[in-house]
Design a protein around this motif. Structure first.
Motif, short mmCIF file in Angstrom:
data_model
loop_
_atom_site.label_atom_id
_atom_site.label_comp_id
_atom_site.label_asym_id
_atom_site.label_seq_id
_atom_site.Cartn_x
_atom_site.Cartn_y
_atom_site.Cartn_z
N TYR A 123 52.53 33.28 44.71
CA TYR A 123 51.95 34.25 45.63
C TYR A 123 52.68 34.20 46.97
O TYR A 123 53.48 33.30 47.23
CB TYR A 123 50.45 34.01 45.81
N TYR A 189 34.10 45.17 40.91
CA TYR A 189 35.08 44.28 40.32
C TYR A 189 36.43 44.94 40.08
O TYR A 189 37.38 44.28 39.68
CB TYR A 189 34.53 43.70 39.02
N GLN A 190 36.53 46.25 40.33
CA GLN A 190 37.82 46.91 40.19
C GLN A 190 38.83 46.39 41.19
O GLN A 190 40.04 46.45 40.98
CB GLN A 190 37.65 48.43 40.33
N LYS A 191 38.34 45.87 42.31
CA LYS A 191 39.25 45.36 43.33
C LYS A 191 39.88 44.03 42.92
O LYS A 191 40.83 43.57 43.55
CB LYS A 191 38.52 45.19 44.65
N TYR A 192 39.38 43.40 41.88
CA TYR A 192 39.93 42.13 41.43
C TYR A 192 41.19 42.37 40.62
O TYR A 192 41.21 43.17 39.69
CB TYR A 192 38.93 41.37 40.56
N THR A 193 42.24 41.64 40.94
CA THR A 193 43.48 41.72 40.15
C THR A 193 43.23 41.17 38.76
O THR A 193 43.75 41.68 37.77
CB THR A 193 44.60 40.93 40.83
N VAL A 194 42.43 40.11 38.69
CA VAL A 194 42.10 39.48 37.41
C VAL A 194 40.59 39.58 37.20
O VAL A 194 39.82 39.10 38.03
CB VAL A 194 42.54 38.00 37.39
N ALA A 346 37.10 36.58 43.74
CA ALA A 346 38.44 37.14 43.91
C ALA A 346 39.44 36.08 44.33
O ALA A 346 40.56 36.02 43.82
CB ALA A 346 38.40 38.28 44.94
N TYR A 349 40.37 33.55 41.36
CA TYR A 349 41.21 34.13 40.31
C TYR A 349 42.60 34.50 40.83
O TYR A 349 43.59 34.36 40.12
CB TYR A 349 40.51 35.34 39.68
N GLN A 350 42.68 34.95 42.07
CA GLN A 350 43.98 35.30 42.64
C GLN A 350 44.90 34.10 42.72
O GLN A 350 46.09 34.19 42.39
CB GLN A 350 43.79 35.89 44.05
N GLY A 354 46.10 34.55 38.75
CA GLY A 354 47.15 35.46 39.18
C GLY A 354 47.52 36.48 38.12
O GLY A 354 46.71 36.85 37.28
N THR A 355 48.77 36.91 38.17
CA THR A 355 49.25 37.95 37.24
C THR A 355 50.40 37.47 36.38
O THR A 355 51.04 38.26 35.69
CB THR A 355 49.70 39.19 38.03
#
Length: 380
Positions: A123, A189-194, A346, A349-350, A354-355
């Motif tokens: 990150y 929860y749409q704002k969560y990347t994960v 958030a 999980y970030q 992560g992604t």
């Protein structure tokens, strides 16, 4: 086969829908084969077949605790006893040395290392007006959701297919804690990347044990895997506002012994006041009447940090290098927290999922490897 309930880690539903496992049933056998190849094992003390649980939010099947391990942990509810450490200002610790006896702890370490999905999160942060890329110096994974919501199971079934009869399939939906019949607004929860994901059964028994010892409840389970002595975490405190005032953090160790250091924040430091270790810039003073603490956390040990500890103390796991270093055999740390608001979900999980790609333990090569590569090798 009779349905296997998961009330221990999901709120019970009003209705159960018939499971639709669809294409998943066609890949179950190789998935189980791959999971078993990563050193997921059948408990040798019984004839029980190793069971797995599936959930759409998990990247792979996750093995349930073997009966021998779960039985040993359940017994600790009656026998566990910790040592209070509160002889310095603002310090309130409960130290279990050990909480779980080493033979069981070592078996649990091997089981969790091979059963859980891990991530090596990258990150970017802004510091002094400049962007800085961070490569997390350890493997991480996280499960759970904050106090405003709950996971409600909406589907559960054990497959009738003999090749997957040892797998419990589950799905769930997120509902409001204040009204379990009200589904959480998608925008929440749409704002969560994960997307948040439920805690698997193999971690729920540990969560229940730590809640009993802490006289508190937890909703976030964070797992760190320190592969070698160069994996570490710098001085920090878990004093984020989303944890509430005076959070009780339970930290449980498995595998290699690593030093756990604590030091009081300098005078004038506080949550959000200064740099990443809580100290005002340019100040490295020692708080009056305090000295640094070093606890050699071994496999099965647990430290409970409570009261004003997080607000006033920093803790770290420093690097440990050298030939033949025990730390190079790997260490797992499991921490239990209670996030009060969605910002906590958030954050965890970030920085802990992560992604990036998923890693799993490869018992043949004795290392963490990309899960996609392992699946290709197993022709999944």
């Amino acid at each position: 086969m009779a349905k296997r309930t998961l009330e221990a880690f999901f709120s019970p539903p009003s209705k159960k829908a018939k499971a639709d496992i669809g294409p998943l049933s066609r890949i179950v056998s190789p998935l189980v084969k791959a999971a078993q190849a990563t050193d997921t094992f059948t408990d040798q003390s019984t004839s029980d077949i190793q069971r797995f649980t599936s959930h759409p939010s998990w990247p792979s099947l996750i093995a349930d605790l073997p009966k021998g391990i779960s039985d040993s942990i359940e017994e600790l509810l009656l026998t566990a006893s910790g040592k209070a450490i509160n002889n310095q200002p603002h310090l309130d610790l409960l130290y279990f040395q050990p909480l779980i006896p080493q033979p069981t702890a070592d078996e649990l370490f091997r089981f969790l290392r091979s059963s859980l999905p891990f991530y090596r999160v990258k990150y970017t942060i802004n510091r002094f007006g400049k962007s800085l890329d961070i490569n997390t110096p350890r493997y991480t994974t996280v499960f759970g959701i904050d106090e405003t919501s709950r996971f409600l199971i909406t589907q559960e079934s054990s497959s009738s297919d003999e090749s997957s009869s040892n797998i419990t399939y589950t799905t769930s939906r997120i509902v409001e804690s204040s009204n379990l019949t009200k589904e959480s607004p998608p925008a929440k929860y749409q704002k969560y990347t994960v997307p948040p994901r439920p805690i698997p059964p193999c971690l729920m028994l540990l969560k229940n044990l730590m809640e009993a010892l802490a006289s508190d409840t937890y909703n976030i389970v964070l797992v760190n895997y320190y592969a070698t002595g160069t994996d570490s975490i710098s001085f920090h405190s878990d004093d984020e506002r989303f944890l509430g005032e005076n959070p009780a953090i339970a930290s449980f160790s498995l595998g290699a012994r690593r030093d756990f250091l604590l030091k009081h924040k300098p005078p004038g430091a506080g949550p959000g006041n200064g740099n990443k270790n809580g100290a005002p810039k340019g100040q490295d003073a020692v708080f009056p009447g305090t000295t640094q603490i070093k606890l050699p956390l071994g496999s099965g040990d647990m430290i409970l940090m409570r009261g004003e500890t997080q607000r006033n103390w920093l803790h770290s796991i420093p690097k440990r290098t050298g030939k033949g270093n025990e730390a190079d055999t790997g260490r797992i740390n499991i921490t239990m927290r209670k996030a009060m608001i969605p910002a906590g979900t958030a954050n965890y999980y970030q920085y802990n999922v992560g992604t990036g790609p998923v890693y799993r333990w490869d018992n043949k090569k004795k290392e963490m490897r990309l899960w996609e590569e392992m699946k290709l090798e197993e022709n999944i």
